[in-house]
Design a protein around this motif. Sequence first.
Motif, PDB file in Angstrom:
ATOM      1  N   TYR A   1       0.847  -1.150  -0.010  1.00 38.76           N
ATOM      2  CA  TYR A   1       0.034   0.020  -0.034  1.00 38.76           C
ATOM      3  C   TYR A   1       0.862   1.187   0.048  1.00 38.76           C
ATOM      4  N   ASP A   2       2.202   1.257   0.394  1.00 40.45           N
ATOM      5  CA  ASP A   2       2.841   2.402   0.507  1.00 40.45           C
ATOM      6  C   ASP A   2       3.745   2.712  -0.725  1.00 40.45           C
ATOM      7  N   THR A   3       3.160   1.858  -1.787  1.00 38.47           N
ATOM      8  CA  THR A   3       4.041   2.029  -3.047  1.00 38.47           C
ATOM      9  C   THR A   3       3.146   3.075  -4.120  1.00 38.47           C
ATOM     10  N   ASN A   4       4.098   3.879  -4.693  1.00 37.27           N
ATOM     11  CA  ASN A   4       3.686   4.712  -5.718  1.00 37.27           C
ATOM     12  C   ASN A   4       3.179   3.846  -6.866  1.00 37.27           C
ATOM     13  N   LEU A   5       1.743   3.895  -7.001  1.00 38.25           N
ATOM     14  CA  LEU A   5       1.310   3.057  -8.214  1.00 38.25           C
ATOM     15  C   LEU A   5       1.448   3.474  -9.733  1.00 38.25           C
ATOM     16  N   ASP A   6       1.640   4.657  -9.851  1.00 42.31           N
ATOM     17  CA  ASP A   6       2.438   4.897 -11.271  1.00 42.31           C
ATOM     18  C   ASP A   6       3.675   4.191 -11.339  1.00 42.31           C
ATOM     19  N   HIS A   7       4.625   4.606 -10.574  1.00 42.60           N
ATOM     20  CA  HIS A   7       5.807   4.085 -10.719  1.00 42.60           C
ATOM     21  C   HIS A   7       5.716   2.324 -10.459  1.00 42.60           C
ATOM     22  N   ALA A   8       4.929   2.053  -9.784  1.00 43.05           N
ATOM     23  CA  ALA A   8       5.000   0.397  -9.847  1.00 43.05           C
ATOM     24  C   ALA A   8       4.403  -0.035 -11.246  1.00 43.05           C
ATOM     25  N   ALA A   9       3.351   0.590 -11.973  1.00 41.80           N
ATOM     26  CA  ALA A   9       2.863   0.166 -12.990  1.00 41.80           C
ATOM     27  C   ALA A   9       3.888   0.340 -14.376  1.00 41.80           C
ATOM     28  N   ASP A  10       4.486   1.525 -14.234  1.00 44.03           N
ATOM     29  CA  ASP A  10       5.704   1.701 -15.235  1.00 44.03           C
ATOM     30  C   ASP A  10       6.868   0.728 -15.138  1.00 44.03           C
TER      31      ASP A  10
END
Length: 292
Positions: free
Chosen positions: A190-199
């Motif tokens: 949950y503490d992950t930046n989702l945009d960064h993870a998706a990239d």
Amino acid sequence: MDYIGTLRGQLQSMGEGFVETLPSLAIALFVVFITWIVARFAVRISDMFVGRTEIRASLKTLIDTIVRLTIWVLGLFVAAIVVIPDLTPSSLLAGLGIGAVAIGFAFQDIFENFFAGVLIMLREKMRIGDVIECEGITGKVEHITLRETHVRKLSGELTVVPNSILFKNPVEILTDVDQRRHQVVVGVSYDTNLDHAADVIRRAVEGADDVLVTKGVDIFAQEFNSSSVDFLVRWWAGSTPRAGWESKDKVIRAVKAALDEANIEIPFPYVTHTFKETVPVSQLGGSSKRTP
């Protein structure tokens, strides 16, 4: 009344009649033999003409069956006329019409599978070599006959499926095209930046072998899970089951390595432990304790 004499006379007349029909029986057997030879050569000639075209294997089998069946029907009809000279096409058709009703009721399932086999062979879909799924059966189509279809399961067993099942129920053809879409779910903390993870996930999938990047890669944030935010990852690869398993293996390995390198956690699901009180063991002569 001389019963013995009457019986002897009947047997004698029957024997004389049988002897008289021997030449006709011999000619009829010869006609059947010629029919067998002609049917074999006719099928070979049909194969020569059909082999020059790009016709489906199932339709080729149907044409061979129709040619063979037509020749045998004509040959047996000629043999029957030789044995029974009074037999005419009209009387034969009348007899077949009456008998067809009784035979139709007695062999309903057989005729149902027969006509289903003809229709399956005529339609363009589900060719020999396709991997299909129907009524819990998944495997490769090896042979299609007028009554049944042979499906080799992915684990190696051969399943003989009546054609009526394949005709009346939905059939999923996995190899109708050379590529199809595959998918896997990837969860991040949950503490992950989702945009960064998706990239990161997208670049990992696009770099995996066997992935058709030209058809696009989809990364969708799908849901909030108990311990993670889940992404639905979709890509295109080969349509056979093995191609799908191989591409999924490579995608999962690539995504795991990319997330580890980017220090993005793939969390474990939370497990809730429930504790309950037990009777104090001291009452039984021992020490009290909790039992998970």
